[in-house]
Design an enzyme around this catalytic site. Structure first.
Site, short mmCIF file in Angstrom:
data_model
loop_
_atom_site.label_atom_id
_atom_site.label_comp_id
_atom_site.label_asym_id
_atom_site.label_seq_id
_atom_site.Cartn_x
_atom_site.Cartn_y
_atom_site.Cartn_z
N GLY A 153 2.34 0.69 -11.50
CA GLY A 153 3.69 0.30 -11.85
C GLY A 153 4.02 -1.07 -11.27
O GLY A 153 3.30 -1.59 -10.40
N CYS A 154 5.12 -1.64 -11.73
CA CYS A 154 5.50 -2.99 -11.29
C CYS A 154 5.96 -3.00 -9.83
O CYS A 154 5.51 -3.84 -9.03
CB CYS A 154 6.59 -3.55 -12.20
SG CYS A 154 8.00 -2.44 -12.48
N TYR A 155 6.83 -2.06 -9.47
CA TYR A 155 7.27 -2.00 -8.07
C TYR A 155 6.12 -1.70 -7.11
O TYR A 155 6.00 -2.34 -6.05
CB TYR A 155 8.37 -0.95 -7.89
CG TYR A 155 9.74 -1.35 -8.37
CD1 TYR A 155 10.38 -2.48 -7.88
CD2 TYR A 155 10.43 -0.56 -9.30
CE1 TYR A 155 11.65 -2.83 -8.30
CE2 TYR A 155 11.70 -0.90 -9.73
CZ TYR A 155 12.32 -2.03 -9.23
OH TYR A 155 13.58 -2.37 -9.65
N ALA A 158 4.01 -4.98 -6.44
CA ALA A 158 4.63 -5.92 -5.50
C ALA A 158 4.66 -5.35 -4.09
O ALA A 158 4.40 -6.07 -3.11
CB ALA A 158 6.04 -6.27 -5.97
#
Length: 351
Positions: A153-155, A158
């Site tokens: 996922g994106c979160y 990061a």
């Protein structure tokens, strides 16, 4: 495959992640985009969904026919809602396709965790056991040998890139990790949602999924691997009124209060020395989301607060590229034996 281009398809190309994949694959020197498939949009020219591509993409979205897809594709990206990829991946793998799933279906080793958070029972444990978590900076060698990738996922992307050196090398008290992350509205997808309307989102900042966001167990799974012990993290996402980008700010208590910022910059630089997309910033420089727009880069800034004994790590990515489509293409490059950075942008749209 010699000098032949790899034939690549996308199932679920109509959303924002899908169009990022289309853009990247069309410009990739080793890829031929051969199949676009979807449910509700089947039969429509792709340019009907994105008119600015009228003169560039002449493909029509076709029905999801796994036999046809397998016969025309060497690798397939699955850009579907959660709970659908797990019904298609086993058949595609059996027919010899490499599969890269952008949903959450193959991110979890323990399917009970997936069922708890995503509310779908699974019967494909054998297939799930083949999946490799698609974060190249941590699992590069395993990705090279994989046939099935569960793209992060994106979160989590990061957050984990910010946390990994600290956890892997034991520099922090693991259970003190707190992640405060902020994302642009494109992370919510292309479907109409009230909270994504301009009148609702513009000029407003708010948290959502507090203490229950689905990316929490994904972060915890990988963080636990790195720390060598099961741990929990406090993760709170926020929606901010911009289109793209994520900024994750990570806080944790240092085991050694004598560690200073320059020590950690050296440690991070060494940890990511073989990672072409992670850029460690010099002291006193902190990342901004705009720096990463349209790129597959992750910018990381580091600070230490000697008053509290905490480290503060800031991580900025483009949620649709390094946080989604670009990272998936990065994994494809590794799976195909190509240069990891092939076809992936490293210069931002600026300003």
């Amino acid at each position: 495959m010699g000098n032949e281009k790899a034939r690549v398809g996308i199932i679920g190309a109509s959303g924002y992640g899908g169009i990022q994949l289309v853009r990247l694959l069309l410009e990739h020197p080793q890829v031929e985009l051969t199949y676009l498939a979807g449910h509700s949009s089947a039969g429509k020219p792709y340019s009907d969904l994105y008119p600015h591509l009228t003169h560039r993409v002449n493909l029509t979205i076709e029905p999801i026919d796994l036999e046809a897809i397998a016969s025309r594709c060497d690798a397939v990206f699955l850009g579907l809602p959660n709970g659908l990829a797990c019904d298609m991946a086993p058949a595609l793998l059996a027919k010899g396709c490499k599969v890269l799933d952008l949903s959450a279906d193959y991110r979890f080793r323990n399917l009970n965790t997936y069922t708890e958070w995503y509310k779908k029972d699974r019967q494909d444990q054998a297939t799930n056991n083949q999946a490799v978590y698609g974060l190249p900076e941590l699992y590069r060698d395993a990705i090279r040998d994989a046939q099935l990738i569960g793209c992060p996922g994106c979160y989590p992307t990061a957050s984990l890139l910010a946390l990994s050196p600290l956890l892997k090398q034991g520099f922090i008290v693991p259970e003190t990790a707190i992640i405060d992350a902020k994302s642009g509205t494109s992370g919510g997808g292309r479907e109409a949602k009230v909270n994504m309307l301009l009148a609702e989102a513009e000029g407003s900042l708010g948290a959502y999924g507090v203490a229950k966001h689905r990316h929490t167990p994904e972060i915890e799974q990988i963080a636990s691997d790195l720390a060598g012990t099961e741990l929990r993290v406090q993760f709170t996402p926020h929606l901010i009124p911009m289109v793209r980008g994520i900024l994750a700010t990570v806080y944790a208590t240092l085991r050694d209060p004598g560690l200073v910022r320059d020590d950690l910059i050296t440690i991070y630089s060494a940890f990511y020395r073989a990672s072409p997309f992670v850029k460690i910033l010099p002291h006193g420089v902190y990342p901004q989301t705009k720096w990463a727009w349209g790129t597959n880069l992750c910018y990381i800034g580091i600070e230490v607060d000697p008053r509290t004994g905490r480290v503060i790590v800031l991580s900025a990515i483009d949620n649709l590229v390094k946080g989604q489509a670009g990272q998936a293409v990065q994994c494809l490059n590794l799976m195909m034996g190509w240069e990891e950075s092939l076809g992936l942008p490293q210069l931002a749209f600026y300003p």
